[in-house]
Design an enzyme around this catalytic site. Structure first.
Site, PDB file in Angstrom:
ATOM      1  N   HIS A  49      35.172  47.913  42.095  1.00 12.13           N
ATOM      2  CA  HIS A  49      36.528  48.269  41.678  1.00 12.13           C
ATOM      3  C   HIS A  49      36.489  49.499  40.759  1.00 12.13           C
ATOM      4  O   HIS A  49      35.476  49.756  40.113  1.00 12.13           O
ATOM      5  CB  HIS A  49      37.147  47.142  40.853  1.00 12.13           C
ATOM      6  CG  HIS A  49      37.532  45.917  41.629  1.00 12.13           C
ATOM      7  ND1 HIS A  49      37.175  44.647  41.248  1.00 12.13           N
ATOM      8  CD2 HIS A  49      38.290  45.763  42.745  1.00 12.13           C
ATOM      9  CE1 HIS A  49      37.676  43.761  42.093  1.00 12.13           C
ATOM     10  NE2 HIS A  49      38.358  44.406  43.011  1.00 12.13           N
ATOM     11  N   CYS A  63      37.801  41.087  34.322  1.00  9.32           N
ATOM     12  CA  CYS A  63      38.185  40.302  35.517  1.00  9.32           C
ATOM     13  C   CYS A  63      38.769  38.920  35.233  1.00  9.32           C
ATOM     14  O   CYS A  63      39.535  38.393  36.019  1.00  9.32           O
ATOM     15  CB  CYS A  63      36.976  40.067  36.407  1.00  9.32           C
ATOM     16  SG  CYS A  63      35.819  41.389  36.434  1.00  9.32           S
TER      17      CYS A  63
HETATM   18  C1  CIR Z   1      34.859  39.603  44.010  1.00  9.94           C
HETATM   19  O1  CIR Z   1      33.992  40.181  44.664  1.00  9.94           O
HETATM   20  O2  CIR Z   1      36.051  39.681  44.290  1.00  9.94           O
HETATM   21  C2  CIR Z   1      34.423  38.758  42.845  1.00  9.94           C
HETATM   22  N1  CIR Z   1      33.165  38.179  43.123  1.00  9.94           N
HETATM   23  C3  CIR Z   1      34.338  39.584  41.584  1.00  9.94           C
HETATM   24  C4  CIR Z   1      35.674  40.088  41.139  1.00  9.94           C
HETATM   25  C5  CIR Z   1      35.593  40.916  39.911  1.00  9.94           C
HETATM   26  N2  CIR Z   1      36.894  41.306  39.495  1.00  9.94           N
HETATM   27  C6  CIR Z   1      37.167  42.366  38.781  1.00  9.94           C
HETATM   28  O3  CIR Z   1      36.303  43.180  38.506  1.00  9.94           O
HETATM   29  N3  CIR Z   1      38.437  42.576  38.435  1.00  9.94           N
END
Ligand code: CIR
Length: 260
Positions: free
Chosen positions: A165, A252
């Protein structure tokens, strides 16, 4: 300061299924008890920064559902429900909708393309939307339109290749300063901001979080801690060893806003 001075947050308890969370490189499954300890320490850190935290129940059907940041954008008085780019995460948006409806006067719905909150850096000057494997051009354009409805200018930028991201690589430290990796800074995505670069090899530190007077920073990156401390920032080091195994960092795990 509305974009830094949060007093409310929503989190979601990690399901046991979090051990199956998405990851680009498999370095082994996270230990669920240790992951929950990391999440609990994060919630406690928010609370000690005077943030009121609403904790939603775990969703076993969605391994990545503790990463609530990706399914919505929240602002004072308004939220935007997103459409995650990861197919296994798409259903998480409907799951969080009732909590948003209960909490915000307006909830805008996202209808075209895909976008995840991890790709969205909200600043007092505007909202930066990163194109990535999760947020596509149609989604970014739709988001600019929705943000305009709540009086926020949106700017589309490119996340670095091979990064999950946009905010894997940047965080707002104060009204004029962004912590940023060199690989993201190279495309000059944030004109007018002062950039503090993460030291080489500590790119993962860029997923930090400014909360009140502190910067939440992963304790795995001592040189970044030192660099920011030298700039006068108060650092709150937090463990991210387990959540990092599923490509996550400190932004996150919450949706954050200022309630007036
Ligand atoms: C994913 O790949 O969607 C999750 N394992 C990690 C999400 C991390 N989210 C973020 O950086 N906002």
């Amino acid at each position: 300061m509305g974009d830094l001075n949060f007093n409310r947050a929503i989190v979601r308890t990690a399901p046991r299924a979090a051990v199956n969370g998405l990851r680009a490189v498999d370095v082994g499954a996270p230990d669920i008890d240790a992951l929950r300890r990391e999440q609990n320490a994060y919630i406690a850190a928010l609370q000690s920064a005077d943030v009121t935290v609403s904790v939603l129940p775990p969703l076993e059907a969605y391994p990545d559902s503790l990463f609530v940041e990706d399914v919505a954008l929240v602002f004072t008085g308004a939220a935007i429900l997103l459409r995650p780019g990861a197919p296994t995460r798409r259903g998480e948006a409907a799951e969080i909708a009732p909590a948003l409806e209960r909490t915000f006067e307006r909830v805008l719905l996202f209808e075209t393309g895909t976008a995840e909150g991890g790709d969205v850096l909200t600043t007092p000057r505007g909202v930066y939307i990163g194109l990535s494997g999760r947020t596509n051009a149609a989604g970014a354009e739709a988001l600019v339109g929705l943000l305009a409805q709540i009086g926020r200018p949106g700017f589309v930028v490119q996340a670095p290749p091979d990064v999950l991201h946009l905010k894997s690589d940047c965080a707002l430290l104060d009204e004029e300063t962004i912590l940023c990796t060199a690989r993201l800074a190279a495309s000059e995505p944030f004109p007018g901001f002062r950039l503090l670069l993460t030291p080489e090899g500590e790119e993962g530190a860029a997923n930090a979080l400014r909360v009140g007077g502190e910067v939440f920073l992963s304790d795995a990156y001592p040189r970044t801690v030192e660099r920011l401390a030298a700039e006068g920032y108060a650092i709150k080091p937090l463990a991210t060893h387990e959540i990092a195994k599923v490509d996550a960092g400190l932004s996150c795990m919450s949706l954050r806003w200022r309630d007036l």
